[in-house]
Design an enzyme around this catalytic site. Structure first.
Site, PDB file in Angstrom:
ATOM      1  N   GLY A  16     -25.836  65.237 -61.402  1.00 47.26           N
ATOM      2  CA  GLY A  16     -24.638  66.070 -61.347  1.00 47.26           C
ATOM      3  C   GLY A  16     -24.811  67.445 -60.748  1.00 47.26           C
ATOM      4  O   GLY A  16     -24.025  68.353 -61.038  1.00 47.26           O
ATOM      5  N   HIS A  76     -22.401  62.665 -48.838  1.00 45.01           N
ATOM      6  CA  HIS A  76     -23.498  61.744 -48.530  1.00 45.01           C
ATOM      7  C   HIS A  76     -24.629  62.545 -47.876  1.00 45.01           C
ATOM      8  O   HIS A  76     -24.369  63.375 -46.993  1.00 45.01           O
ATOM      9  CB  HIS A  76     -23.000  60.645 -47.577  1.00 45.01           C
ATOM     10  CG  HIS A  76     -24.074  59.656 -47.248  1.00 45.01           C
ATOM     11  ND1 HIS A  76     -24.483  58.690 -48.145  1.00 45.01           N
ATOM     12  CD2 HIS A  76     -24.843  59.501 -46.151  1.00 45.01           C
ATOM     13  CE1 HIS A  76     -25.454  57.980 -47.598  1.00 45.01           C
ATOM     14  NE2 HIS A  76     -25.694  58.450 -46.390  1.00 45.01           N
TER      15      HIS A  76
HETATM   16  C1  GRF Z   1     -26.614  63.667 -53.642  1.00 47.34           C
HETATM   17  O1  GRF Z   1     -27.681  63.714 -52.748  1.00 47.34           O
HETATM   18  C2  GRF Z   1     -25.368  63.138 -52.982  1.00 47.34           C
HETATM   19  O2  GRF Z   1     -25.279  63.474 -51.635  1.00 47.34           O
HETATM   20  C3  GRF Z   1     -25.531  61.654 -53.133  1.00 47.34           C
HETATM   21  O3  GRF Z   1     -26.113  61.473 -54.379  1.00 47.34           O
HETATM   22  C4  GRF Z   1     -26.837  62.640 -54.753  1.00 47.34           C
HETATM   23  C5  GRF Z   1     -26.283  63.090 -56.058  1.00 47.34           C
HETATM   24  O4  GRF Z   1     -27.000  64.177 -56.591  1.00 47.34           O
HETATM   25  N1  GRF Z   1     -24.265  60.989 -52.952  1.00 47.34           N
HETATM   26  P1  GRF Z   1     -26.360  65.024 -57.767  1.00 47.34           P
HETATM   27  O5  GRF Z   1     -26.068  64.035 -58.902  1.00 47.34           O
HETATM   28  O6  GRF Z   1     -25.125  65.667 -57.260  1.00 47.34           O
HETATM   29  O7  GRF Z   1     -27.415  66.001 -58.166  1.00 47.34           O
END
Ligand code: GRF
Length: 217
Positions: free
Chosen positions: A15, A112
């Site tokens: 998160g 992404h």
């Molecule tokens: C991030 O790298 C995002 O781009 C991808 O999943 C990861 C999530 O990380 N979709 P977080 O849970 O926001 O720390």
């Protein structure tokens, strides 16, 4: 009455992007208000953080539902209960059905960790290193039914450095994600990012330089 767009953040894990959106949303002039943080995994670390912040949270464990549709019906009810107008996926690891995606067309965004359309899917950083690209980055886009597809709202570029491994590269891209995602949600919530014919037009001029070189020359 507040004119801020009522926004839900959907997570499955750590998160950190959710945190960056929540923190940005505390700005008086930020056009989105986070009215719900929902997770499909009860053990998502981000949910505990959101609760501590006093945010409204929901855990909708996909494993408890017999189908994707049944899971999404439950999610939709939670979104309606909180009057949600926009959805930001932030590390949300469930593919949505075309029906759900269509219902939220141009009102659901995702981040992404690559420069789409390159490196869709998982293990983006390992694959970027393997491919030998010199520049990677992250992308915020409107969600469409196919994974990591959809009109691009914002991107940021990050150099791949000699000696990078997937972890070091992921950490640098993540720092960039935390800047780009709040900026992209701001544009969408303010109605400044319009999607038409698979492309997004931004009604705002940026004074930034338009070229990024790697290696720096
Ligand atoms: C991030 O790298 C995002 O781009 C991808 O999943 C990861 C999530 O990380 N979709 P977080 O849970 O926001 O720390």
């Amino acid at each position: 009455m507040s004119t801020k767009k009522r926004t839900a953040i959907l997570i499955s894990g750590r998160g950190s992007n959710m945190k960056s959106l929540v923190e940005a949303s505390r700005g008086a002039d930020y056009p989105a208000e986070i009215v719900l943080v929902a997770s499909n995994r009860p053990d998502a670390a981000g949910i505990g953080w959101a609760e501590k912040q006093g945010l409204r949270t929901a855990v909708i464990d996909h494993k408890l539902f017999p189908s994707r549709e049944a899971f999404e019906t439950n999610l939709q009810s939670a979104l309606e209960e909180h009057g949600v107008e926009l959805i930001a996926l932030a590390g949300f690891m469930r593919l949505m059905t075309p029906g759900f995606v269509e219902r939220w067309r141009d009102r659901m965004i995702n981040i992404h960790p690559s420069l789409l359309p390159s490196f869709k899917g998982l293990d983006t950083h390992a694959r970027a290193i393997e491919a030998g690209v010199k520049i990677t980055g992250c992308t915020v886009h409107f969600v469409r039914a196919e994974m990591d597809e959809g009109p691009i709202i914002a991107q940021a570029a990050v150099r791949v450095l000699p000696g990078d491994d997937p972890e070091t590269l992921a950490a640098r891209v993540l720092q960039t994600e935390h800047r780009v995602y709040p900026a992209a949600l701001r544009l969408v919530a303010a109605g400044q990012a319009q999607s038409k014919d698979q492309k997004v037009t931004i009604n705002q001029h940026s004074g930034e330089t338009d070229t990024l070189f790697s290696p720096a020359i």
